[in-house]
Design a protein around this motif. Structure first.
Motif, PDB file in Angstrom:
ATOM      1  N   THR A  41       6.053  52.814 -87.611  1.00 24.67           N
ATOM      2  CA  THR A  41       5.977  53.090 -89.049  1.00 24.67           C
ATOM      3  C   THR A  41       5.293  52.004 -89.834  1.00 24.67           C
ATOM      4  O   THR A  41       4.859  51.037 -89.259  1.00 24.67           O
TER       5      THR A  41
ATOM      6  N   TYR B 205      16.160  39.605 -93.634  1.00 24.13           N
ATOM      7  CA  TYR B 205      16.533  41.204 -92.902  1.00 24.13           C
ATOM      8  C   TYR B 205      17.442  41.265 -92.126  1.00 24.13           C
ATOM      9  O   TYR B 205      18.274  42.085 -92.244  1.00 24.13           O
TER      10      TYR B 205
ATOM     11  N   VAL C   5      10.377  51.339 -84.025  1.00 25.07           N
ATOM     12  CA  VAL C   5       9.553  52.538 -84.237  1.00 25.07           C
ATOM     13  C   VAL C   5       8.314  52.302 -84.974  1.00 25.07           C
ATOM     14  O   VAL C   5       8.200  51.433 -85.788  1.00 25.07           O
TER      15      VAL C   5
ATOM     16  N   ARG D 125      11.210  56.898-104.652  1.00 22.93           N
ATOM     17  CA  ARG D 125      11.059  56.050-105.848  1.00 22.93           C
ATOM     18  C   ARG D 125       9.672  56.529-106.438  1.00 22.93           C
ATOM     19  O   ARG D 125       9.734  56.440-107.611  1.00 22.93           O
TER      20      ARG D 125
HETATM   21  P1  NAP Z   1       9.153  52.519 -93.906  1.00 25.68           P
HETATM   22  O1  NAP Z   1       8.106  53.613 -93.218  1.00 25.68           O
HETATM   23  O2  NAP Z   1       8.579  51.461 -94.592  1.00 25.68           O
HETATM   24  O3  NAP Z   1       9.943  53.349 -94.898  1.00 25.68           O
HETATM   25  C1  NAP Z   1      11.016  52.862 -95.773  1.00 25.68           C
HETATM   26  C2  NAP Z   1      11.134  53.903 -96.682  1.00 25.68           C
HETATM   27  O4  NAP Z   1      12.289  52.980 -97.536  1.00 25.68           O
HETATM   28  C3  NAP Z   1      10.141  54.297 -97.612  1.00 25.68           C
HETATM   29  O5  NAP Z   1      10.363  55.852 -97.911  1.00 25.68           O
HETATM   30  C4  NAP Z   1      10.065  53.480 -98.737  1.00 25.68           C
HETATM   31  O6  NAP Z   1       9.669  53.972-100.159  1.00 25.68           O
HETATM   32  C5  NAP Z   1      11.777  53.556 -99.087  1.00 25.68           C
HETATM   33  N1  NAP Z   1      12.142  52.387-100.000  1.00 25.68           N
HETATM   34  C6  NAP Z   1      11.820  51.021 -99.933  1.00 25.68           C
HETATM   35  N2  NAP Z   1      12.628  50.705-101.057  1.00 25.68           N
HETATM   36  C7  NAP Z   1      13.237  51.467-101.561  1.00 25.68           C
HETATM   37  C8  NAP Z   1      13.805  51.567-102.860  1.00 25.68           C
HETATM   38  N3  NAP Z   1      14.203  50.321-103.508  1.00 25.68           N
HETATM   39  N4  NAP Z   1      14.142  52.676-103.333  1.00 25.68           N
HETATM   40  C9  NAP Z   1      13.986  53.831-102.735  1.00 25.68           C
HETATM   41  N5  NAP Z   1      13.276  53.991-101.643  1.00 25.68           N
HETATM   42  C10 NAP Z   1      13.011  52.666-101.081  1.00 25.68           C
HETATM   43  O7  NAP Z   1      10.226  52.017 -92.821  1.00 25.68           O
HETATM   44  P2  NAP Z   1      10.841  52.889 -91.585  1.00 25.68           P
HETATM   45  O8  NAP Z   1      10.563  52.051 -90.412  1.00 25.68           O
HETATM   46  O9  NAP Z   1      11.006  54.129 -91.558  1.00 25.68           O
HETATM   47  O10 NAP Z   1      12.408  52.261 -91.912  1.00 25.68           O
HETATM   48  C11 NAP Z   1      13.289  53.019 -92.305  1.00 25.68           C
HETATM   49  C12 NAP Z   1      14.725  52.177 -91.997  1.00 25.68           C
HETATM   50  O11 NAP Z   1      15.026  52.098 -90.763  1.00 25.68           O
HETATM   51  C13 NAP Z   1      14.897  50.817 -92.785  1.00 25.68           C
HETATM   52  O12 NAP Z   1      16.413  50.834 -93.248  1.00 25.68           O
HETATM   53  C14 NAP Z   1      14.762  49.877 -91.572  1.00 25.68           C
HETATM   54  O13 NAP Z   1      15.365  48.908 -91.863  1.00 25.68           O
HETATM   55  C15 NAP Z   1      15.399  50.522 -90.509  1.00 25.68           C
HETATM   56  N6  NAP Z   1      14.973  50.283 -89.158  1.00 25.68           N
HETATM   57  C16 NAP Z   1      13.656  50.504 -88.904  1.00 25.68           C
HETATM   58  C17 NAP Z   1      12.990  50.114 -87.714  1.00 25.68           C
HETATM   59  C18 NAP Z   1      11.767  50.497 -87.112  1.00 25.68           C
HETATM   60  O14 NAP Z   1      11.192  49.817 -85.914  1.00 25.68           O
HETATM   61  N7  NAP Z   1      10.632  50.961 -87.982  1.00 25.68           N
HETATM   62  C19 NAP Z   1      13.992  49.613 -86.773  1.00 25.68           C
HETATM   63  C20 NAP Z   1      15.181  49.390 -87.042  1.00 25.68           C
HETATM   64  C21 NAP Z   1      15.601  49.611 -88.270  1.00 25.68           C
HETATM   65  P3  NAP Z   1       8.072  53.510-100.758  1.00 25.68           P
HETATM   66  O15 NAP Z   1       7.315  54.454 -99.903  1.00 25.68           O
HETATM   67  O16 NAP Z   1       8.348  53.913-102.082  1.00 25.68           O
HETATM   68  O17 NAP Z   1       8.090  52.100-100.254  1.00 25.68           O
END
Ligand code: NAP
Length: 231
Positions: free
Chosen positions: A189, A154, A187, A35
Motif C-alpha cells: 500500500t 507507530y 501489505v 477525510r
Molecule cells: P494506507 O494505504 O496509507 O491507507 C491509510 C488510510 O487511512 C487512508 O485511507 C488514509 O486517508 C486514512 N487516514 C489516515 N489518517 C486519517 C484520518 N485522520 N482520518 C481519516 N482517515 C485517515 O495504509 P494501509 O496500509 O492501507 O493501512 C491501513 C491500516 O492497516 C493502518 O491502520 C495500518 O497501520 C495497518 N497496517 C498496515 C500494514 C501494511 O503493511 N500496509 C501492516 C500492518 C498494519 P488519506 O488517503 O486521506 O491519507
C-alpha cells in the motif's frame, strides 16, 4: 432479512478500501469513511461500479467535530465498524531522539481516532443484533514479537490499540458487541511504499473474518491469517 451496514475508516485506499470491497461483495451496505472529498467520492464510485452499495462518510478520525458529524448525519444504523485509518508517523522514530509531536500525531490518529469513532458510534452498534468492531492493528505492536523496524511512535500506538481492544471487550462483555484486533500482514500500500507482494485483498482477509464472526465468536483477541497473534 435486513441488510447490514458497515463503516470502514480510512476506506478510500489500501487495506481499508479492500475491506470495504470485501464487505460490499457480501451484500453489506458499506460506508466509506474518508477525510478527503475527492478521494472518498472516487472510492464510492469505484465500489458502486462493482455493484456494491457504498456511501460516503466524511470522516477525519482526528477531529471530534468530524466524528460527531459522521455519527449524527451519515450513519443511521450500524452493524460493523472497522477502525482501519492509520498513519506510520514517518521515518524519524528513533526513540532516543523522538519528536514528541510525532508521537502525539501518531497517537491522535491510530489510538485516539479509534476511541473517538468507536464511542461516537457505539449507541448505534448496540442497537444491532450482531454488532462487530474490528480494530486494524499490527504485529509491530506486539511486545512479545517485536517485529519490523524500530518505530517508537507507530509500534506503541498499535500496542495501545491492542490494549484498548481488550478494555472494550471487557466493558462490552455483557452485550452483543464483539470487539477484536487484527494484523493484516505486510501489505503493498502507500503506507509501505508498495514494498510487498501481499495484496490489500489478502491483507483485508482477517478483518473480514472478524467482521463476520458468529455470535459466540472470540472477544478481545488479536488475530492474523494464521490465528492468534502474541500480545
Ligand atoms: P494506507 O494505504 O496509507 O491507507 C491509510 C488510510 O487511512 C487512508 O485511507 C488514509 O486517508 C486514512 N487516514 C489516515 N489518517 C486519517 C484520518 N485522520 N482520518 C481519516 N482517515 C485517515 O495504509 P494501509 O496500509 O492501507 O493501512 C491501513 C491500516 O492497516 C493502518 O491502520 C495500518 O497501520 C495497518 N497496517 C498496515 C500494514 C501494511 O503493511 N500496509 C501492516 C500492518 C498494519 P488519506 O488517503 O486521506 O491519507
Amino acid at each position: 432479512m435486513t441488510t447490514k451496514t458497515a463503516l470502514v475508516t480510512g476506506a478510500n485506499k489500501g487495506i481499508g478500501f479492500a475491506i470495504a470491497h470485501g464487505l460490499g461483495l457480501q451484500g453489506i451496505r458499506v460506508g466509506i469513511g474518508a477525510r478527503n472529498d475527492a478521494r472518498r467520492q472516487d472510492a464510492v464510485d469505484k465500489l458502486r461500479a462493482a455493484g456494491i452499495d457504498a456511501f460516503g462518510v466524511p470522516l477525519d478520525v482526528t477531529s471530534d467535530h468530524s466524528v460527531a458529524a459522521a455519527a449524527a448525519d451519515s450513519i443511521h444504523d450500524l452493524d460493523i465498524l472497522v477502525n482501519n485509518a492509520g498513519i506510520s508517523g514517518g521515518d524519524q522514530q528513533n526513540p532516543t531522539t523522538l519528536d514528541i509531536d510525532v508521537l502525539r500525531t501518531t497517537l491522535d490518529t491510530n489510538v485516539f481516532g479509534v476511541i473517538r469513532v468507536t464511542n461516537a458510534l457505539l449507541p448505534k452498534l448496540l442497537r444491532s443484533a450482531s454488532p462487530r468492531i474490528v480494530n486494524v492493528s499490527s504485529n509491530m505492536g506486539s511486545l512479545a514479537l517485536q517485529t519490523g523496524p524500530i518505530m517508537a511512535a507507530y509500534a506503541p500506538s498499535k500496542t495501545m490499540v491492542n490494549a484498548m481492544t481488550v478494555q472494550y471487550a471487557r466493558q462490552l462483555a455483557d452485550t452483543a458487541v464483539i470487539v477484536n484486533a487484527c494484523c493484516p500482514g505486510y501489505v503493498a500500500t502507500d503506507f509501505t511504499g508498495f514494498a510487498s507482494t501481499r495484496t490489500p485483498e489478502e491483507g483485508a482477509r482477517i478483518a473480514l473474518k472478524l467482521a463476520a464472526l458468529p455470535d459466540d465468536g472470540p472477544r478481545g483477541g488479536f488475530f492474523d491469517d494464521a490465528g492468534t497473534v502474541a500480545w
